[in-house]
Scaffold this active site. Structure first.
Site, PDB file in Angstrom:
ATOM      1  N   HIS A   1      34.420  67.199  52.897  1.00 38.11           N
ATOM      2  CA  HIS A   1      33.432  66.527  53.748  1.00 38.11           C
ATOM      3  C   HIS A   1      33.802  65.054  53.856  1.00 38.11           C
ATOM      4  O   HIS A   1      34.449  64.488  52.955  1.00 38.11           O
ATOM      5  CB  HIS A   1      32.020  66.611  53.150  1.00 38.11           C
ATOM      6  CG  HIS A   1      31.413  67.972  53.199  1.00 38.11           C
ATOM      7  ND1 HIS A   1      30.666  68.488  52.160  1.00 38.11           N
ATOM      8  CD2 HIS A   1      31.423  68.922  54.160  1.00 38.11           C
ATOM      9  CE1 HIS A   1      30.253  69.703  52.479  1.00 38.11           C
ATOM     10  NE2 HIS A   1      30.697  69.982  53.682  1.00 38.11           N
TER      11      HIS A   1
ATOM     12  N   CYS B   1      26.111  63.710  47.572  1.00 38.12           N
ATOM     13  CA  CYS B   1      25.813  65.108  47.890  1.00 38.12           C
ATOM     14  C   CYS B   1      24.361  65.452  47.584  1.00 38.12           C
ATOM     15  O   CYS B   1      23.759  66.298  48.244  1.00 38.12           O
ATOM     16  CB  CYS B   1      26.709  66.046  47.081  1.00 38.12           C
ATOM     17  SG  CYS B   1      28.426  66.099  47.617  1.00 38.12           S
TER      18      CYS B   1
ATOM     19  N   GLU C   1      27.941  70.990  58.871  1.00 37.92           N
ATOM     20  CA  GLU C   1      27.695  70.748  57.452  1.00 37.92           C
ATOM     21  C   GLU C   1      26.685  69.627  57.208  1.00 37.92           C
ATOM     22  O   GLU C   1      26.581  69.100  56.109  1.00 37.92           O
ATOM     23  CB  GLU C   1      29.025  70.426  56.760  1.00 37.92           C
ATOM     24  CG  GLU C   1      30.076  71.519  56.901  1.00 37.92           C
ATOM     25  CD  GLU C   1      29.916  72.664  55.907  1.00 37.92           C
ATOM     26  OE1 GLU C   1      29.636  72.386  54.729  1.00 37.92           O
ATOM     27  OE2 GLU C   1      30.060  73.829  56.313  1.00 37.92           O
TER      28      GLU C   1
END
EC number: 3.5.3.23
Length: 448
Positions: free
Chosen positions: A250, A371, A174
């Site tokens: 995450h 993000c 990721e």
């Protein structure tokens, strides 16, 4: 030689919508099917970029992707003209059309993992595009991501690019959302911190029971090998599986680091003391003084952290050595989180200031300030080798704002995704954007 941490923020794409596609992401699922405002989303993101530029930070921009991804729909058996593919997908498999329209590439913390030249064996900045194979709508991003990054960082003397890892569960990657780098100065050797949710091959590591662990230990180790990192410059740590099951999909939802500082929640990791000791010891060997700021669960619960995105913030270094924390407006709206932040900044500790930004459109879809940005540490020579078209300036901000105002809709619902005109609008906008950012041909419609 001076060195910088440059934040390359993702530009929100024209198809920004609330598809509720990310199982395990509480905000994404909570706002599923609501109407979105792509224009407002893009302008909110640009406003944050300009504000950081105005504060003296190096700021760049990373282009969005072509959506809907008609080529992806063709690979799934839909045929005919582009309009017919969209029409058939809408009629026969609407969830696939929604996935192909996702603007999730805006969250460029998932675009790639980046290792600065001071850490790598060949002295170049290394990029590995994330395969994002845990979610279909994100797994289709990496080919375009690689082309865009290649156009931004094209000088092979300074930059090395690696293809995404194999798109299988064992190597789920990721990107930078699970990667942090600690260092005394950005241009000096540091310690790269890889956080994983599970191991694919070693059952000694516990796994979450409700939500998927998206990053594997094996993927993190593969990226470290590709980048030529020294064993003494790498630390691996496991996320607490219990917090993954509470919506911490995450590591950047529960911890953030910068320079010599890790800001994290008490429940973020397994074997926390061991991990902190390893970080401290390895950073000390390259002249650094590792420091940590732990947020106790008694002050901020994991639920508070997930709902406010306290840790999905940007931790930035001021010239005087103090730290600035960029947080979303939701932190101010959460009484416990805001009380904690006021106490933190008034204590005279490492984090001296908090700045609040309105990123509601992104937040409602599950992504906060962290993000939205990919961090790339560069020295002066490397920064000069970056495509200048993607470095934020006042004129570029003006051009991008005008571009958004010209091309973006101010309302988008699921029904609107079935309109073939949306694809034409997106392609027209992106064709113009590649000229503004001087990227060349990076999108499938420009290449094929």
């Amino acid at each position: 030689m001076k060195s910088y941490e440059v934040n390359f923020d993702g530009l929100v794409g024209p198809t920004h919508n609330y598809g509720g596609l990310s199982y395990g992401n509480v905000a994404s699922q909570s706002n599923s099917q609501q109407s979105s405002n792509p224009k407002e989303a893009a302008l909110q993101g640009l406003a944050k970029m300009k504000a950081l530029m105005d504060m003296g930070f190096q700021q760049g921009v990373l282009a969005p992707q072509e959506r809907p991804d008609v080529a992806a729909l063709r690979r799934l058996g839909f045929s005919g003209t582009d309009a017919q593919v969209i029409e058939r997908a809408a009629k026969e498999a609407m969830p696939l059309l929604v996935a192909s329209c996702s603007a999730s590439s805006m969250w460029v913390a998932n675009a790639a993992t980046v290792s600065p030249s001071a850490d790598t064996a060949d002295g170049r900045v290394h990029f590995t595009a994330a395969n994002l194979n845990c979610k279909y709508h994100r797994s289709i991003e990496h080919p375009t991501t690689s082309r865009v990054l290649g156009a931004m960082f094209a000088n092979q003397q300074h930059f090395a690019h690696h293809a995404a890892l194999p798109a299988v569960a064992q190597f789920g990657d990721e990107g930078a959302a699970n990667h942090t780098r600690f260092c005394r100065e950005y241009g000096e050797a540091g310690v790269e911190f890889f956080v994983f949710g599970r191991s694919a091959f070693d059952n000694r590591f516990p796994a979450p029971q409700k939500y998927p662990a998206r990053q594997t230990l094996e993927a993190s180790q593969a990226v470290a090998r590709l980048h030529g990192l020294r064993d003494e410059g790498v630390v691996y740590a496991q996320q607490n599986p219990d917090v993954i099951d509470q919506g911490v999909f995450h590591n950047d939802v529960i911890a953030v680091g910068n320079g010599e500082v890790l800001f994290y929640h008490e429940d973020a990791f397994l074997e926390t003391d061991k991990m902190l000791a390893e970080l401290q010891g390895k950073l000390a060997k390259v002249g650094g003084n590792f420091q940590s700021v732990c947020v106790p669960r008694s002050a901020v619960t994991v639920d508070d952290a997930v709902r406010s995105y306290l840790f999905n913030s940007q931790l930035l270094s001021r010239p005087d050595g103090s730290m600035l924390l960029i947080v979303p407006q939701e932190c101010q709206a959460n009484e416990r989180v805001w009380t904690y932040l006021q106490s933190l900044t008034s204590s005279g500790g490492l984090i001296r200031e908090v700045k609040v930004f309105d990123l509601k459109q992104s937040m409602q879809n599950g992504g906060g300030p962290a993000c939205l940005r990919l961090r790339v540490a560069l020295n002066e020579t490397e920064l000069a080798a970056v495509n200048p078209g993607v470095i934020m300036t006042a004129p570029l901000y003006g051009s991008l704002t005008a571009w958004v105002e010209k091309h973006y809709r101010d309302r988008l619902s699921e029904t609107d995704l079935t309109d073939p005109q949306l694809l034409l609008e997106c392609r027209t906008a992106l064709d113009e954007l590649t000229q503004i950012l001087k990227l060349g041909a990076v999108y499938p419609f420009q290449i094929n």
